[in-house]
Write a protein that holds these residues in place. Structure first.
Motif, PDB file in Angstrom:
ATOM      1  N   UNK A 119      46.181  10.237  45.492  1.00  0.00           N
ATOM      2  CA  UNK A 119      47.459  10.084  44.791  1.00  0.00           C
ATOM      3  C   UNK A 119      47.323   9.063  43.663  1.00  0.00           C
ATOM      4  N   UNK A 126      38.712  18.024  49.500  1.00  0.00           N
ATOM      5  CA  UNK A 126      39.197  18.796  48.352  1.00  0.00           C
ATOM      6  C   UNK A 126      40.680  19.118  48.506  1.00  0.00           C
ATOM      7  N   UNK A 131      46.299  26.315  54.011  1.00  0.00           N
ATOM      8  CA  UNK A 131      44.938  25.803  53.822  1.00  0.00           C
ATOM      9  C   UNK A 131      44.411  25.286  55.149  1.00  0.00           C
ATOM     10  N   UNK A 156      38.975  25.198  52.921  1.00  0.00           N
ATOM     11  CA  UNK A 156      38.300  24.218  52.058  1.00  0.00           C
ATOM     12  C   UNK A 156      38.085  22.935  52.834  1.00  0.00           C
ATOM     13  N   UNK A 184      45.412  10.595  40.707  1.00  0.00           N
ATOM     14  CA  UNK A 184      46.226  11.517  39.909  1.00  0.00           C
ATOM     15  C   UNK A 184      47.311  10.771  39.130  1.00  0.00           C
ATOM     16  N   UNK A 228      47.814  16.683  43.330  1.00  0.00           N
ATOM     17  CA  UNK A 228      48.370  17.079  42.036  1.00  0.00           C
ATOM     18  C   UNK A 228      49.469  18.133  42.167  1.00  0.00           C
ATOM     19  N   UNK A 229      49.333  19.063  43.106  1.00  0.00           N
ATOM     20  CA  UNK A 229      50.334  20.139  43.168  1.00  0.00           C
ATOM     21  C   UNK A 229      51.549  19.774  44.013  1.00  0.00           C
ATOM     22  N   UNK A 230      51.467  18.695  44.772  1.00  0.00           N
ATOM     23  CA  UNK A 230      52.592  18.383  45.650  1.00  0.00           C
ATOM     24  C   UNK A 230      52.940  16.896  45.700  1.00  0.00           C
ATOM     25  N   UNK A 232      51.961  14.109  43.823  1.00  0.00           N
ATOM     26  CA  UNK A 232      52.389  13.492  42.561  1.00  0.00           C
ATOM     27  C   UNK A 232      53.768  14.008  42.109  1.00  0.00           C
ATOM     28  N   UNK A 233      54.011  15.324  42.148  1.00  0.00           N
ATOM     29  CA  UNK A 233      55.368  15.788  41.804  1.00  0.00           C
ATOM     30  C   UNK A 233      56.460  15.142  42.649  1.00  0.00           C
ATOM     31  N   UNK A 236      51.279  25.491  52.812  1.00  0.00           N
ATOM     32  CA  UNK A 236      51.912  24.953  51.607  1.00  0.00           C
ATOM     33  C   UNK A 236      53.261  25.674  51.440  1.00  0.00           C
ATOM     34  N   UNK A 293      43.390  30.015  53.063  1.00  0.00           N
ATOM     35  CA  UNK A 293      42.249  29.562  52.264  1.00  0.00           C
ATOM     36  C   UNK A 293      41.556  28.463  53.065  1.00  0.00           C
ATOM     37  N   UNK A 307      50.599  30.020  50.817  1.00  0.00           N
ATOM     38  CA  UNK A 307      49.231  29.733  51.198  1.00  0.00           C
ATOM     39  C   UNK A 307      49.202  28.774  52.377  1.00  0.00           C
ATOM     40  N   UNK A 329      42.776  16.280  47.254  1.00  0.00           N
ATOM     41  CA  UNK A 329      42.791  16.160  45.800  1.00  0.00           C
ATOM     42  C   UNK A 329      43.714  17.213  45.186  1.00  0.00           C
ATOM     43  N   UNK A 330      43.584  18.444  45.670  1.00  0.00           N
ATOM     44  CA  UNK A 330      44.413  19.539  45.140  1.00  0.00           C
ATOM     45  C   UNK A 330      45.890  19.266  45.414  1.00  0.00           C
TER      46      UNK A 330
END
Lengths: 311, 311
Positions: free
Chosen positions: B244, B177, B144, B173, B247, B184-186, B188-189, B122, B171, B142, B180-181
């Motif tokens: 996407x 997941x 992933x 996962x 969200x 929202x953090x990348x 959608x922005x 990321x 990390x 991070x 989904x994460x």
């Protein structure tokens, strides 16, 4: 003609920065200040935001030839009205509010005996309060002045020179046009940033810890402006309602079109849209309105190495 | 066990940064690279992004014990499939794509004889291409990793150590997941930034020149991520469609609620919303995921003065 005594009502980011900038760039002028909050007045005195921080607004404006209201948009009228008799008759009144039509009307109503020439320096950071200001805030930024019609041209010129002395480039336009322009370049971006940060906080499937952890993927950019002063921004949206709702409608239409393109898998439409938004970034950098370094020149990883490995 | 020969397919921002980072932080490893575009290969050779830039993907992967695909999400399968016989049997395959479920499936289908452990650092900037990479891109970011189940734990550990050596925190996962994460953090922005920059370009009442000029009011922040690589982002949205859209639905609901609050003049709701989004910014800074300086530490006006006038 230049101002010799400037009074600042409201000593947050904008007011504090003006006070510091006057002392740095207009050393011949005196600057007095006042803030409704005693703690802010105390901190303003400690930081030397003004030559004198007065214990009453009346004292602050008593000998002023320029009064600048630096309070939230919704508080302008209430801050100005009690000063109708205290502000000298010849004194020019201005402000720094982010919406201009509503504030112009509020100040004109509160101070019917004075000349009011509203202004809006398009400059700021996400910080607020008496610790946030710095003298160079306005350098290389635009300041929009929205004079009433007709307007005393000598006073208008003085106000333009004042902002230029603080380092700003001045543009003159109508309050109506200002509100439309700022709705798109400032108000809508803030509304959207506030929204997405709220959305991300409220999810069930993704924890807030995960949102914070992986925010470098783009989200963190939005959190900066969503950390701006909530009182001020509430007032901005309420005082520039029509223009904001108009721009929001356009944005929603465009978002719906992209949403549909994603749903139906229309890669060509997505690509075409994403390709043309690059040019605007380039122009903003060419015109000196943003930092040209990648990632705004953030220093969170070894920024120096970027330059070194380039080329 | 650590990798001794890493092959990078695709030499843009990510691939180039990995090549430079390996040379800086894993000097005992050899790195070979390939890019479909001859001009990119030439530039990669000039900049020394890899020890060797090969003229064919087959040559690049021939002796690799780790192959990392750094091509746009939609090109992963097509880049990998022709290499089924060229990639050594024991070689681990990974990638850096921004969506994981679709890419995992594409790579597994293209390379059924190999172990594929997808990953997503990321980290990035708005720049792309062979000039954009730098060795420190992954430091304090991070990464992933989304291993298949079951997974060779030795190989998984090696991949984790590889990313840690490049400076990342790892990390683990599931691909589901992750998607989904990151939605929202990348994702959608980016979608929202691309949308608003497009909206602002298409207005009739406000010129593009005005949008650029007054962009410091907030808009310019969005133009940075809307300057990202259009091919990659097209692929991200197409390959992570479901998350996407989910969200986006949440975002739209929240935006509609704020729109209504503006329309009816509900200042309390606006204030409450704007006040709670500040906390997230604070957490992001505390966890070292963003620059704590106001305005990202931008240098467009005299940044040094900010520190000096503080306190």
């Amino acid at each position: 003609m230049s101002f010799t005594q400037v009074a600042i009502i409201g000593l947050g980011l904008q007011g504090g920065s003006i006070g510091l900038a006057i002392q740095q760039y207009l050393p011949e002028a005196r600057v007095t200040g006042y803030d409704l909050d005693p703690a802010t007045r105390a901190r303003a005195t400690e930081r030397g935001l003004c030559h004198t921080v007065s214990e009453s607004a009346e004292d602050a404006v008593a000998s002023a030839d320029l009064v600048i209201f630096c309070v939230p948009p919704g508080a302008m009228g209430a801050a100005a009205a009690p000063l109708r008799d205290a502000i000298p008759a010849h004194c020019l009144v201005s402000d720094v509010g982010s919406s201009k039509k509503a504030i112009s009307a509020a100040l004109a109503e509160a101070l019917p005996d004075h000349l009011v020439i509203p202004a809006h320096p398009v400059a700021g950071t996400e910080n607020s309060g008496p610790d946030a200001g710095f003298a160079s805030l306005f350098r290389n930024r635009w300041c929009i002045v929205t004079p009433p019609e007709p307007c005393d041209l000598l006073k208008l010129t003085s106000l333009v020179h004042f902002w230029e002395a603080l380092g700003a480039n001045v543009e003159i336009m109508s309050a109506e046009h200002h509100d439309l322009v700022l709705a798109v370049t400032s108000h809508l971006p803030h509304l959207i940033a506030y929204t997405i940060v709220g959305t991300a906080s409220d999810l069930e499937d993704v924890t807030q810890g995960e949102v914070i952890k992986y925010s470098a993927g783009g989200f963190r950019d939005f959190t900066r402006i969503a950390a701006s002063d909530p009182t001020m921004w509430r007032d901005v949206f309420l005082s520039n309602k029509d223009a904001v709702l108009t721009m929001l409608q356009r944005f929603t239409e465009d978002l719906t079109a992209l949403q549909r393109a994603i749903r139906v898998g229309d890669g060509e439409q997505l690509f075409d849209h994403f390709a043309r938004t690059r040019a605007i970034r380039r122009s903003i950098i060419e015109e000196g309105q943003d930092d040209s370094r990648p990632d705004f020149g953030r220093s969170d990883h070894d920024g120096a190495a970027r330059g070194k490995t380039k080329g």
